[in-house]
Design a protein around this motif. Structure first.
Motif, short mmCIF file in Angstrom:
data_model
loop_
_atom_site.label_atom_id
_atom_site.label_comp_id
_atom_site.label_asym_id
_atom_site.label_seq_id
_atom_site.Cartn_x
_atom_site.Cartn_y
_atom_site.Cartn_z
N GLU A 126 0.81 -1.22 0.00
CA GLU A 126 0.00 0.00 0.00
C GLU A 126 0.85 1.27 0.00
N LYS A 127 1.94 1.28 0.78
CA LYS A 127 2.80 2.47 0.82
C LYS A 127 3.36 2.78 -0.57
N LEU A 128 3.83 1.74 -1.22
CA LEU A 128 4.42 1.89 -2.55
C LEU A 128 3.37 2.41 -3.54
N ARG A 129 2.21 1.79 -3.54
CA ARG A 129 1.14 2.19 -4.46
C ARG A 129 0.74 3.65 -4.23
N THR A 130 0.52 4.00 -2.97
CA THR A 130 0.09 5.36 -2.63
C THR A 130 1.13 6.38 -3.05
N LEU A 131 2.39 6.12 -2.74
CA LEU A 131 3.45 7.06 -3.07
C LEU A 131 3.62 7.18 -4.58
N ARG A 132 3.52 6.05 -5.28
CA ARG A 132 3.64 6.08 -6.75
C ARG A 132 2.57 6.99 -7.33
N LYS A 133 1.34 6.84 -6.84
CA LYS A 133 0.23 7.66 -7.34
C LYS A 133 0.42 9.13 -6.97
N GLN A 134 0.88 9.40 -5.74
CA GLN A 134 1.11 10.78 -5.31
C GLN A 134 2.14 11.47 -6.19
N LYS A 135 3.15 10.72 -6.59
CA LYS A 135 4.22 11.29 -7.42
C LYS A 135 3.81 11.36 -8.89
N GLY A 136 2.64 10.78 -9.23
CA GLY A 136 2.12 10.87 -10.58
C GLY A 136 2.69 9.86 -11.56
N GLN A 191 3.10 1.46 -15.56
CA GLN A 191 3.95 1.22 -16.73
C GLN A 191 5.29 1.93 -16.59
N GLN A 192 5.27 3.17 -16.11
CA GLN A 192 6.52 3.91 -15.94
C GLN A 192 7.44 3.23 -14.92
N ILE A 193 6.86 2.76 -13.84
CA ILE A 193 7.66 2.08 -12.81
C ILE A 193 8.14 0.72 -13.33
N ALA A 194 7.28 0.04 -14.07
CA ALA A 194 7.68 -1.25 -14.67
C ALA A 194 8.88 -1.04 -15.59
N ASP A 195 8.85 0.02 -16.38
CA ASP A 195 9.97 0.32 -17.27
C ASP A 195 11.24 0.58 -16.47
N LEU A 196 11.10 1.29 -15.36
CA LEU A 196 12.24 1.57 -14.49
C LEU A 196 12.88 0.28 -13.99
N LEU A 197 12.05 -0.71 -13.67
CA LEU A 197 12.54 -1.99 -13.15
C LEU A 197 12.85 -2.99 -14.26
N ALA A 198 12.68 -2.57 -15.50
CA ALA A 198 12.93 -3.44 -16.66
C ALA A 198 12.07 -4.70 -16.61
N THR A 199 10.78 -4.49 -16.34
CA THR A 199 9.84 -5.61 -16.31
C THR A 199 8.58 -5.18 -17.03
N ASP A 200 7.64 -6.10 -17.19
CA ASP A 200 6.38 -5.72 -17.82
C ASP A 200 5.40 -5.25 -16.75
N VAL A 201 4.37 -4.56 -17.20
CA VAL A 201 3.45 -3.92 -16.26
C VAL A 201 2.67 -4.95 -15.42
N SER A 202 2.37 -6.11 -16.00
CA SER A 202 1.63 -7.11 -15.22
C SER A 202 2.50 -7.66 -14.08
N GLU A 218 15.66 -3.72 -6.56
CA GLU A 218 14.44 -3.07 -7.06
C GLU A 218 13.92 -2.06 -6.03
N TRP A 219 13.98 -2.41 -4.75
CA TRP A 219 13.56 -1.47 -3.71
C TRP A 219 14.39 -0.19 -3.81
N GLU A 220 15.70 -0.37 -4.07
CA GLU A 220 16.58 0.80 -4.17
C GLU A 220 16.21 1.68 -5.37
N LYS A 221 15.92 1.05 -6.50
CA LYS A 221 15.51 1.81 -7.69
C LYS A 221 14.19 2.54 -7.43
N LEU A 222 13.25 1.84 -6.78
CA LEU A 222 11.95 2.45 -6.48
C LEU A 222 12.11 3.65 -5.55
N ALA A 223 12.92 3.47 -4.51
CA ALA A 223 13.12 4.54 -3.54
C ALA A 223 13.74 5.77 -4.22
N LYS A 224 14.72 5.52 -5.07
CA LYS A 224 15.39 6.63 -5.76
C LYS A 224 14.40 7.36 -6.68
#
Length: 125
Positions: free
Chosen positions: A2-12, A16-27, A43-49
């Motif tokens: 939930e924290k990750l989802r909420t923060l991702r949405k808050q940051k806009g 798909q954009q986060i999936a691209d960052l992690l070099a994975t598909d959106v599903s 991946e946590w480190e990439k997400l946090a950055k």
């Protein structure tokens, strides 16, 4: 997560954009965000950055519990190669493919031994 989802949405960011960052598909990313698939430390480190927060700010207890459960699974496994176990658990590689690859590796090892023997014979003259 939930924290990750909420923060991702808050940051806009979109999934798909986060999936691209992690070099994975959106599903796959969606499953990670839902807690169905493990998020690895790198991946946590990439997400946090990307979200401009510390890893501790987004990594949740559920993720830690999942990691511990997976570690226990690896410890209790009868397979020798933990890398194969992890890869199979998180990428859903069918066992028949893993077995096929292991057979091929064993065949290559035998060929290497034979070539080494032949090489030694040639060196001796």
């Amino acid at each position: 997560m939930e924290k990750l989802r909420t923060l991702r949405k808050q940051k806009g960011y979109t999934q798909q954009q986060i999936a691209d960052l992690l070099a994975t598909d959106v599903s796959n990313y969606s499953r990670k965000e839902n807690g169905d698939v493990r998020i690895f430390d790198d991946e946590w480190e990439k997400l946090a950055k990307a979200l401009d927060v510390s890893v501790e700010d987004i990594k949740e207890e559920k993720a830690l519990q999942t990691q511990n459960q997976n570690s226990t699974l690896n410890d209790n496994s009868s397979l020798n190669d933990n890398a194969s176990i992890n890869y199979n658990l998180f990428c859903n590689v069918p066992n028949y493919l893993l077995e096929n690859q292991q057979e091929y590796i064993n065949l290559l090892k035998e060929q290497i031994k034979a070539l080494k023997k032949e090489n030694e014979k040639l060196k001796k003259g």
